[in-house]
Write a protein that holds these residues in place. Sequence first.
Motif, PDB file in Angstrom:
ATOM      1  N   ARG A 188       0.833  -1.203   0.000  1.00 17.47           N
ATOM      2  CA  ARG A 188       0.000   0.000   0.000  1.00 17.47           C
ATOM      3  C   ARG A 188       0.868   1.252   0.000  1.00 17.47           C
ATOM      4  N   GLN A 189       1.973   1.208   0.735  1.00 15.81           N
ATOM      5  CA  GLN A 189       2.855   2.375   0.791  1.00 15.81           C
ATOM      6  C   GLN A 189       3.521   2.639  -0.558  1.00 15.81           C
ATOM      7  N   ARG A 192       0.919   4.138  -2.740  1.00 15.73           N
ATOM      8  CA  ARG A 192       0.667   5.527  -2.361  1.00 15.73           C
ATOM      9  C   ARG A 192       1.742   6.454  -2.928  1.00 15.73           C
ATOM     10  N   SER A 195       1.302   6.823  -6.626  1.00 15.00           N
ATOM     11  CA  SER A 195       0.150   7.664  -6.946  1.00 15.00           C
ATOM     12  C   SER A 195       0.457   9.135  -6.706  1.00 15.00           C
ATOM     13  N   GLU A 196       1.084   9.443  -5.574  1.00 10.57           N
ATOM     14  CA  GLU A 196       1.427  10.833  -5.268  1.00 10.57           C
ATOM     15  C   GLU A 196       2.407  11.406  -6.279  1.00 10.57           C
TER      16      GLU A 196
END
Length: 262
Positions: A188-189, A192, A195-196
Amino acid sequence: MIFAAGLGTRLRPLTDTLPKALVPLCGKPLLYHVMQKLISSGFDDIVINVHHFADKIEDYLKSENDFGVRLSVSDERDLLRDTGGGLMHARRYLEAPETGFLVHNVDIISDADLGAFVAGCRPDALATLLVSDRKTSRYLLFNDDMRLVGWTNVSTGEVRTPFPGLDVRSCRHLAFSGIHYVSSDIFRQIDRMNSESETSGKGRAFGECFPIMDFYLRAAAACPIYGRKIKGLHIADVGKVQSLHEIESVLKTGRPDCPGAV
């Protein structure tokens, strides 16, 4: 998860005809020694990634009846993805709610109590890296709380850190062992951060191929990543033919006080 997909270039000419995982040590492949280590430590669900001479590794596992454990092969025949990419490629085998998994390089021989290592990991850690005082040119940097704050190459003076103004001299310099316990939240990290980065117009932070250490060093400011030492640890990286011979000689003596003894 066992990282076994590498080309093993430092072990040539042995790896001209064999995958690194099947290079013999005391008459048994490196993969045998790591599998036995994991099984004796209580692990019974193991993932192995393959690329270089992948068929030979699969045939060997079949000949050993998968060592009597649940065993999955993460196939990287199409592309060697490095450690971070390899982890992401094996995501379907490793991701589960509120759990973690151990990662072990196939060319690492140690007397570490892996069960105790996992049991001693902090519950808030995204990852816990087994480290030692071994002399090397490249060190991970930790603060007094053993939280990862950077990396340095003492030969070149290069420093990588997400903490501006880090005083390298005040940090603890420790060598990474190639063994780490990772929370499944790592996937998930990474999603993330990708995505960022894409949202900001910089493209993906991590592509299909990347070293896991690149992620650790980039994520260390936002995510708790710790180092952990085990007292009396003996560990050896079977990286070169000469080191292979030296470690084999030690193993045959059965002397637990020697580096590389198991």
